[in-house]
Design an enzyme around this catalytic site. Structure first.
Site, PDB file in Angstrom:
ATOM      1  N   CYS A 120       0.846  -1.198   0.000  1.00 11.91           N
ATOM      2  CA  CYS A 120       0.000   0.000   0.000  1.00 11.91           C
ATOM      3  C   CYS A 120       0.877   1.241   0.000  1.00 11.91           C
ATOM      4  O   CYS A 120       0.883   2.015  -0.944  1.00 11.91           O
ATOM      5  CB  CYS A 120      -0.905   0.014   1.227  1.00 11.91           C
ATOM      6  SG  CYS A 120      -2.258  -1.162   1.143  1.00 11.91           S
ATOM      7  N   GLU A 172       4.215   1.134   1.962  1.00 12.68           N
ATOM      8  CA  GLU A 172       5.318   0.775   2.831  1.00 12.68           C
ATOM      9  C   GLU A 172       6.681   1.111   2.234  1.00 12.68           C
ATOM     10  O   GLU A 172       7.017   0.678   1.137  1.00 12.68           O
ATOM     11  CB  GLU A 172       5.264  -0.733   3.149  1.00 12.68           C
ATOM     12  CG  GLU A 172       3.990  -1.181   3.842  1.00 12.68           C
ATOM     13  CD  GLU A 172       2.877  -1.614   2.889  1.00 12.68           C
ATOM     14  OE1 GLU A 172       2.243  -0.723   2.281  1.00 12.68           O
ATOM     15  OE2 GLU A 172       2.654  -2.816   2.737  1.00 12.68           O
TER      16      GLU A 172
END
Lengths: 787, 249
Positions: free
Chosen positions: A431, A433
């Protein structure tokens, strides 16, 4: 888009998600065979990988230019019984469920019943893990205090680095030999384990070459019978490519894409690692091949685009393996989170945007498919025109690409101890990271329900839903004489549950390290070969374990409400408030209205609530950051939810911000839905008050109506908004550009809106595949922002 | 220092260049039949108006909050209303502080004010968003309640002193969209400047619901917005005469 790509795209879009037992059967055959006996665990793993690749079907899709599928056809999805074995009920549920289903026919169930379940029951990682985890971990897990990423899927969360585009398996085998020759067999008591691991890596490297050769043979066969001379020559060329890569390093653009794709199929065949796998900085990795091809005339912009499009389809053919239970609820999507990074800076720190960056954006715009997901990295060194090009795609309501702050990511990574060159070679995956691509194992271990812990604090350690005392006895809040006492109690509870989670992480890390090495993945991430240590045992140059905080907005608003209404203005006593919560605000409508409308809320650039957001962030950060974890890693935090804010909301009763029992929490670091009333700049200011640089990623969702993107002047203002947020060290921002009426129609008539993709939380998804609560949440937010 | 405002709107996109914060100040000496901010004319929560008394330090802090976005976008603060010049001391106090912080300032004004007030704000105002509604003095008086001589004189003064001006021309069907008014306006402006910039503000009906809420009668309740063709005609007229034209604010 040419006819070939159109056809491949259609085929991928229309393919039915279903379970394929092929992998499970081959794996089980291998483990039951004589061949498996008497081998070390890493070598067993490598031999099973080889057995699968030797025997699996090698399908070809009509007209495709890049070959290799995990299953026997697009979206025929493997299972991984060695990690998590589905029983017949699970298969039925996965088949029948309304959202994110996979067809599992009678044949599948029969094979499972007769072969798969009998062998893997009580042997899977999930079984081992749950037998070793302590009671308080299970109590907290069942209460919904946290989730566990590794109970159905293996550690992955990593991205290929540039070096692997310049190496073939033969080079890696030479490195393995070198590593073996340097072992000190007398003074290093770990050397026998290292030899086994390195042997396993060698077997895995040979296995993937063998798999590619099978394709080469198949392609040659096909070319013999192919009547169309154009296609015949294509097939011959592809056969040649498969003879070459991944055995030796790629030499052309086409070879580089096929090379990566073989590695991708290898990683997702070996295990079911989270976030599948990811080529990362694609425009950087491919630019050399691209320029050379253009210069020597072997490549045109059009042919490069066609190859990229064909490559894109391959990702879309591979949904995330079926999830169930809490794991399905926290990540309820077919998306497997490959996130293509475009832009950013080069390892020397200079502007990395190149011609291929723009070509890739063109592909993203044209393909408009769920996978791979895409993002642009924006450094202060990148031009505005690059952002503008991406905004034009975003303005079509596709939810992609999302936008990341390269300069923040680099600071996050260097502050964790990475060298600056490795940090600049990194980016964001999954997402949001942050990771050092090619050199880091950065495992997300689970979502952490901060709002739930507040509820437990308000109940003196007791969980009202599971009716168990799972927290500490930090005192009855009615007796607290100051807000600070409440905050101290909350801090103690967060530390308590963070401790439980970290203890669990250590156990689970040990389970994977001992039972489920990933020798193939280990080949690809530096320095596993050099260290002779598996990826799942800490072989990577950098290892990080993340715990992801969820519910910042809901929690902040709840704390602000208690501070404002109970302590500062004495509108209500603590006991009255607890009563109202207990009754889910039944009979307390005025109080609830007051909580919602007259109480300060996070997201409006007001210090009163925003300072509490910072406080909460610091409490969570200090409870986790810097603590040792499995795989010689260090624990860090990030702030993202995927879909867990819906699940986490479902386990919490009413909260003092006026939220009713069971409703979703706020997502990422976004404000509570509809709580922000001062416009987007105020939201960004609020969100920037927490220190993003001490995280490994934060997620901010902004939904806009199309009018904000309508012309150049509007786009320029959005660019300024992004630049401003990034100057304040914001990590990531994503835009949903869609009007509420379209979404409402889509909810009513899903069959007409199958292709409507919206931004959810760090990823895009088909609107019609979202659970109803998420659909409503997105509609609500979109309406709120309509002008 | 206290003043009366009725809103502070951030990420305002229609009140000047870039990302802006607009301060809506209460009170207006004009009584335009088509006013779309009637709440600005209603004082101190009378009749449901939103006007509130605030301290200038509070306002200054609020206006500075989006500084980072002003800088990135070439935006700043816009003073609107109502008529911001209706509260000159309060306005100057805030304007000075904006300029101390190097923030771009725009003043959305009717110009119906004593010259001395224009003199006071002039040094701190980077951009005048200056309303020209009706050129004919009689009609102006009829539609807005006041004479336009002072308005036109002040505009000339600002141009003569090299102030930066964008003319705001609210296009009200049947009131000021006739050819005569538009050519009068063109002629007047051409005498003042070589490079006039004008924003055409087509009438919209967003104000109607506010009238109802405020219990005020509106004589323009049944007015429809100009057609796109008509807007284009006016735009062409202005462009032929060398104006730079923007549509909407």
């Amino acid at each position: 888009m040419n006819e070939r790509i159109k056809k491949l795209r259609e085929q991928s879009l229309n393919a039915v998600n279903k379970i394929s037992v092929e992998r499970a059967v081959l794996l089980t055959e291998f483990y039951g065979s004589v061949e498996a006996r008497g081998k070390s665990i890493p070598v067993q793993r490598a031999l099973s990988f080889k057995y699968i690749l030797e025997n699996k079907d090698i399908p070809m899709n009509d007209g495709e230019l890049i070959v290799g599928e995990r299953g026997p056809e697009p979206k025929a999805t493997s299972t991984y019984p060695e990690v998590c074995v589905h029983n017949i009920n699970d298969l039925e549920m996965i088949d029948e469920r309304e959202k994110v289903s996979f067809k599992a026919d009678e044949k599948v169930k029969k094979i499972y019943e007769e072969q798969i379940i009998p062998y893997w029951e009580n042997r899977s990682i999930r079984d081992i893990m749950f037998s070793r985890l302590p009671r308080e971990w299970k109590d907290s897990y069942n209460a919904g205090v946290f989730t566990e990423f590794l109970e159905q899927r293996s550690p992955g969360h990593t991205v290929l680095g540039e070096k692997m585009f310049g190496k073939g398996m033969e080079d890696l085998i030479a490195e393995i030999d070198d590593s073996v020759s340097k072992l000190d067999l007398i003074n290093d008591p770990d050397s026998p384990a290292k030899i086994e691991e390195l042997n396993a890596m060698r077997i895995s490297a040979e296995a993937i070459v063998l798999y590619a050769k099978r394709y080469a043979e198949k392609l040659e066969e096909m070319s013999f019978s192919e009547k169309d001379p154009m296609r015949r020559s294509e097939l011959n060329k592809m056969a040649e490519i498969c003879r070459k890569v991944p055995a030796v390093k790629p030499g052309t653009f086409h070879e580089a894409l096929q090379h990566y794709w073989f590695l991708h199929v290898g990683v997702i065949t070996e295990l079911n690692p989270w976030d599948s796998f990811n080529p990362g900085r694609l425009d950087q990795h491919l630019i050399g091949f691209f320029n050379e091809g253009i210069d020597n005339g072997s490549l045109t912009k059009e042919s490069a685009k066609e190859l990229l499009s064909s490559f894109w389809v391959k990702f879309n053919n591979h949904p995330a393996p079926p999830k169930m239970g809490v794991t399905a609820r926290e990540s309820n999507t077919y998306t497997d989170f490959t996130l293509i990074n475009v832009g950013g800076v080069k390892p020397d720190g200079s502007d990395a945007v190149n011609e291929l960056s723009y070509l890739i954006l063109e592909v993203i715009e044209e393909m408009r498919i769920l996978q791979p997901s895409s993002m642009i990295q924006v450094s202060k060194k990148n031009p505005d025109s690059f952002i503008k090009r991406a905004l034009k795609i975003i303005s079509t309501g596709f939810g992609q690409p999302s936008i990341f702050n390269t300069d923040a990511i680099i600071q996050e990574l260097t502050s964790q101890g990475k060298n600056i060159t490795d940090a600049r070679a990194g980016g964001a995956s999954g997402c949001v990271e942050s990771g050092a691509f090619g050199t880091e194992s950065y495992i997300l271990s689970g979502y952490f329900n901060l709002a739930k812990i507040f509820e437990i604090t308000l109940n003196n350690g007791f969980d009202p839903r599971t009716k168990k005392k799972i927290g500490l006895g930090t005192g009855m809040p009615g007796k607290f004489s100051s807000f600070d006492e409440l905050l101290d109690a909350f801090r103690e509870q967060v530390e308590h549950f963070a401790g439980i989670k970290i203890r669990g992480n250590n156990i689970i890390g040990d389970v994977y390290s001992g039972n489920m090495p990933a020798p193939f993945l280990s080949l690809l991430i530096e320095d596993c070969i050099k260290n002779g240590v598996d990826y799942n045992s800490g072989g990577a140059r950098y290892s990080t374990t993340y715990i992801q905080g969820v519910g910042l907005g809901s929690l902040t608003d709840s704390l602000a409400s208690v501070k404002y209404n109970v302590f500062d203005n004495k509108h209500i006593t603590m006991n009255e408030l607890l009563n109202a919560l207990d009754k889910n605000f039944d009979g307390y409508d005025d109080i609830r209205k007051n909580f919602i409308e007259e109480t300060p809320k996070y997201g409006n650039d007001e210090d009163y609530p925003d300072e509490l957001a910072v406080e909460v962030f610091n409490i969570f950060h200090d409870s986790v950051d810097g603590r040792n974890g499995p795989r010689k890693s260090v624990h860090r935090i990030n702030m993202l939810p995927t879909t867990s804010h819906v699940y986490f909301g479902s386990v919490i009763g009413a909260l003092p911000d006026g939220r009713k029992k069971g409703e979703p929490l706020s997502e990422g670091i976004s404000p509570v839905q509809s709580a922000d009333r001062n416009g987007p700049s105020a939201v960004l200011k609020s969100a920037s008050k927490i220190d993003h640089l001490r995280t490994g990623g934060t997620l901010l969702n902004q939904k806009f109506t199309p009018s904000f993107f309508k012309d150049e002047t509007s786009l320029n203002r959005i660019i300024s908004l992004i630049r401003g947020y990034f100057r304040l060290d914001g990590h990531h921002i994503q835009f949903n550009v869609v009007d509420a009426s379209t979404l409402k129609d889509a909810k009513k008539e899903p069959e007409k809106y199958r292709d409507l993709i919206v931004r959810v939380a760090g990823y895009s998804d088909y609107f019609v595949d979202l659970v109803e609560e998420l659909q409503d949440e997105i509609i609500k937010r979109t309406e709120h922002e309509a002008i | 220092m206290d003043g009366n405002i009725f809103d502070i709107k951030r990420f305002a996109l229609h009140d000047g260049p870039g990302i802006r914060t607009t301060l809506f100040m209460t009170g207006c000496p004009l009584d335009c039949l088509w006013c779309h901010n009637p709440e600005s004319r209603v004082h101190f929560k009378e009749n449901g108006g939103k006007s509130r008394k605030v301290d200038s330090t509070y306002v200054i802090e609020e206006l500075k909050k989006d500084l980072v976005f002003f800088e990135e976008s070439g935006g700043g603060v816009t003073f609107s209303g109502g008529e911001p010049l209706h509260q000159p001391e309060f306005l100057v106090a805030i304007l000075k502080e904006m300029k101390n912080n190097m923030i771009h300032t725009a003043l959305d004004t009717t110009g119906f004010v004593d010259r001395s007030v224009i003199n006071d704000v002039f040094p701190y105002t980077d951009l005048f968003l200056y309303d020209l509604k009706v050129m004919d003095p009689e009609k102006h008086k009829k539609f807005t309640g006041v004479d336009n001589k002072q308005i036109l004189d002040n505009l000339k003064f600002i141009f003569d002193n090299n102030g930066v001006v964008r003319i705001r021309f609210p296009l009200i069907p049947g009131y000021n969209d006739d050819k005569e008014n538009i050519s009068d306006m063109i002629n007047f402006l051409k005498d003042l400047t070589n490079s006039p910039i004008i924003d055409l503000l087509p009438y919209h009906r967003l104000g109607i619901s506010k009238y109802k809420k405020l219990n005020i009668d509106s004589s323009t309740e049944f007015l429809s917005p100009s057609s796109d063709d008509r807007i284009q005609e006016v735009e062409e007229m202005l462009k032929i005469n060398g104006f730079k034209v923007g549509i909407g604010g």
